[in-house]
Motif scaffolding. Structure first.
Motif, PDB file in Angstrom:
ATOM      1  N   MET A 113       8.607  10.560  -2.661  1.00 54.07           N
ATOM      2  CA  MET A 113       9.978  10.167  -2.343  1.00 54.07           C
ATOM      3  C   MET A 113      10.089   9.663  -0.905  1.00 54.07           C
ATOM      4  O   MET A 113      10.921   8.814  -0.596  1.00 54.07           O
ATOM      5  N   GLU A 114       9.240  10.184  -0.022  1.00 53.08           N
ATOM      6  CA  GLU A 114       9.219   9.716   1.363  1.00 53.08           C
ATOM      7  C   GLU A 114       8.760   8.258   1.440  1.00 53.08           C
ATOM      8  O   GLU A 114       9.261   7.478   2.256  1.00 53.08           O
ATOM      9  N   LEU A 115       7.824   7.890   0.583  1.00 49.68           N
ATOM     10  CA  LEU A 115       7.188   6.574   0.667  1.00 49.68           C
ATOM     11  C   LEU A 115       7.919   5.478  -0.099  1.00 49.68           C
ATOM     12  O   LEU A 115       7.666   4.294   0.133  1.00 49.68           O
ATOM     13  N   MET A 116       8.803   5.851  -1.021  1.00 47.53           N
ATOM     14  CA  MET A 116       9.465   4.855  -1.862  1.00 47.53           C
ATOM     15  C   MET A 116      10.984   4.994  -1.788  1.00 47.53           C
ATOM     16  O   MET A 116      11.495   6.035  -1.382  1.00 47.53           O
ATOM     17  N   ALA A 149      15.264  15.732   0.292  1.00 48.87           N
ATOM     18  CA  ALA A 149      13.867  15.834   0.721  1.00 48.87           C
ATOM     19  C   ALA A 149      13.427  14.530   1.385  1.00 48.87           C
ATOM     20  O   ALA A 149      12.652  14.547   2.350  1.00 48.87           O
ATOM     21  N   LYS A 150      13.924  13.409   0.872  1.00 47.58           N
ATOM     22  CA  LYS A 150      13.610  12.118   1.494  1.00 47.58           C
ATOM     23  C   LYS A 150      14.228  12.030   2.889  1.00 47.58           C
ATOM     24  O   LYS A 150      13.598  11.536   3.830  1.00 47.58           O
ATOM     25  N   ILE A 151      15.459  12.528   3.020  1.00 52.89           N
ATOM     26  CA  ILE A 151      16.119  12.538   4.328  1.00 52.89           C
ATOM     27  C   ILE A 151      15.336  13.407   5.311  1.00 52.89           C
ATOM     28  O   ILE A 151      15.081  13.008   6.456  1.00 52.89           O
ATOM     29  N   LYS A 208       0.825  -1.204   0.000  1.00 48.60           N
ATOM     30  CA  LYS A 208       0.000   0.000   0.000  1.00 48.60           C
ATOM     31  C   LYS A 208       0.856   1.250   0.000  1.00 48.60           C
ATOM     32  O   LYS A 208       0.542   2.234  -0.684  1.00 48.60           O
ATOM     33  N   GLN A 209       1.949   1.234   0.780  1.00 48.70           N
ATOM     34  CA  GLN A 209       2.831   2.403   0.853  1.00 48.70           C
ATOM     35  C   GLN A 209       3.469   2.692  -0.494  1.00 48.70           C
ATOM     36  O   GLN A 209       3.525   3.840  -0.939  1.00 48.70           O
ATOM     37  N   ASN A 210       3.959   1.652  -1.169  1.00 48.11           N
ATOM     38  CA  ASN A 210       4.572   1.835  -2.486  1.00 48.11           C
ATOM     39  C   ASN A 210       3.557   2.297  -3.516  1.00 48.11           C
ATOM     40  O   ASN A 210       3.881   3.095  -4.408  1.00 48.11           O
ATOM     41  N   TYR A 257       4.746  19.142  -3.323  1.00 47.80           N
ATOM     42  CA  TYR A 257       4.359  18.328  -2.163  1.00 47.80           C
ATOM     43  C   TYR A 257       4.217  16.857  -2.550  1.00 47.80           C
ATOM     44  O   TYR A 257       4.715  15.958  -1.844  1.00 47.80           O
ATOM     45  N   LEU A 258       3.561  16.592  -3.679  1.00 47.46           N
ATOM     46  CA  LEU A 258       3.367  15.209  -4.121  1.00 47.46           C
ATOM     47  C   LEU A 258       4.703  14.521  -4.385  1.00 47.46           C
ATOM     48  O   LEU A 258       4.876  13.345  -4.058  1.00 47.46           O
TER      49      LEU A 258
END
Length: 311
Positions: free
Chosen positions: A241-244, A174-176, A3-5, A235-236
């Protein structure tokens, strides 16, 4: 697919698609507003919108995130290297070359993202990622075409390479940042610092350029670029990038030229050749391999384990 991916894939696909469609709107608005001034206006609109949303969310959750000094430095870096340097390089590089060269060179961004994810995030550089990247890159070159004049735009090409590298850096950092803070907060304050960095360049530009805003279409175009193409898409992208994994998420950047080419055909009467469909298929295959192959392998392994237990 987890679901996260899946959510991450949706966010990244939407962001890249919005940027692909931005070409149509910005092509019109840039005839009346100079580029750096347009970037500044976009950021002002996006920041105000996201700041209001951030405060509403914080009030609703009755919780304010604590930003440490090192996190502030990271957000400043994101605003500078990504939203200021990268976007400015893209505008300047395209001006010194052409839009076609800009599209071709900036399509190298995902490759740099995979490298930086390997160096900074310690993500594994797997054969699956390399194959997916090669397929998608070949697809982009097929869609856009290889320009024989690429070498004649030396300075512009170098600056565009800088745009690709710095956007890749933005995505990784941004992921960090999103591992410690919400993507909404990182995007909002990243834009605030981008405004600070962009303001002197905008003021310098206005000394030699005029702004024309005597049409409702120009105003609506600027609002669209600020609300949808900046606040929404930035934002998207950060959320995705946060989720994958950054290396896999980078492939969704390739949707940008596909959507841009399609909308150019739909709205600007630009022609689509067979290369568009061939390249688009290669990009899609590359994304599918990178996104689904891991889950597919896990499914096979699970079935083998279950079968061994029954035996």
């Amino acid at each position: 697919m987890k679901k996260q991916n899946l959510l991450g894939a949706i966010c990244l696909s939407l962001a890249a698609s919005i940027w692909g469609g931005m070409y149509v709107v910005s092509k019109y608005v840039l005839d009346f507003i100079p580029p750096l001034t347009l970037v500044w206006l976009r950021y002002i609109i996006a920041y105000v919108l996201l700041f209001v949303i951030l405060k509403v969310v914080q009030r609703k959750n009755k919780k304010t995130e604590v930003i440490k000094k090192k996190d502030w430095l990271l957000i400043v870096w994101i605003g500078f290297i990504g939203y200021f340097v990268s976007v400015s390089c893209q505008f300047i590089g395209t001006k010194l070359s052409d839009a076609h060269t800009g599209s071709l060179i900036t399509s190298a961004t995902p490759t740099f993202m995979v490298i930086f994810a390997w160096l900074l995030l310690k993500e594994k550089l797997t054969i699956r990622k390399v194959i997916s990247m090669l397929l998608a890159t070949i697809g982009v070159v097929t869609v856009i075409g290889w320009d024989s004049n690429l070498g004649t735009y030396m300075l512009g090409s170098i600056i565009l390479v800088g745009a690709a590298i710095t956007w890749a850096l933005l995505s990784v950092y941004a992921k960090i940042a999103s591992s410690r803070l919400s993507s909404l907060l990182v995007t909002t304050y990243g834009l605030l610092f981008a405004i600070i960095f962009t303001t002197p360049a905008m003021m310098w530009e206005l000394q030699t350029h005029n702004i024309y805003y005597n049409s409702i279409l120009i105003i609506l175009g600027v609002v669209y670029l600020g609300v949808v193409s900046t606040a929404g898409a930035f934002y998207l992208w950060n959320k995705g990038m946060e989720l994958m994994d950054a290396g896999i998420g980078s492939l969704f950047f390739f949707f940008q030229p596909i959507v841009g080419s399609f909308l150019g055909w739909l709205l600007l009467n630009e022609k689509l050749s067979s290369n568009f469909f061939i390249g688009g298929m290669l990009i899609l295959v590359g994304v599918v391999i990178a996104t689904f192959q891991k889950e597919f392998n896990q499914s096979i392994q699970f079935k083998k384990t279950s079968a061994n237990k029954r035996v």
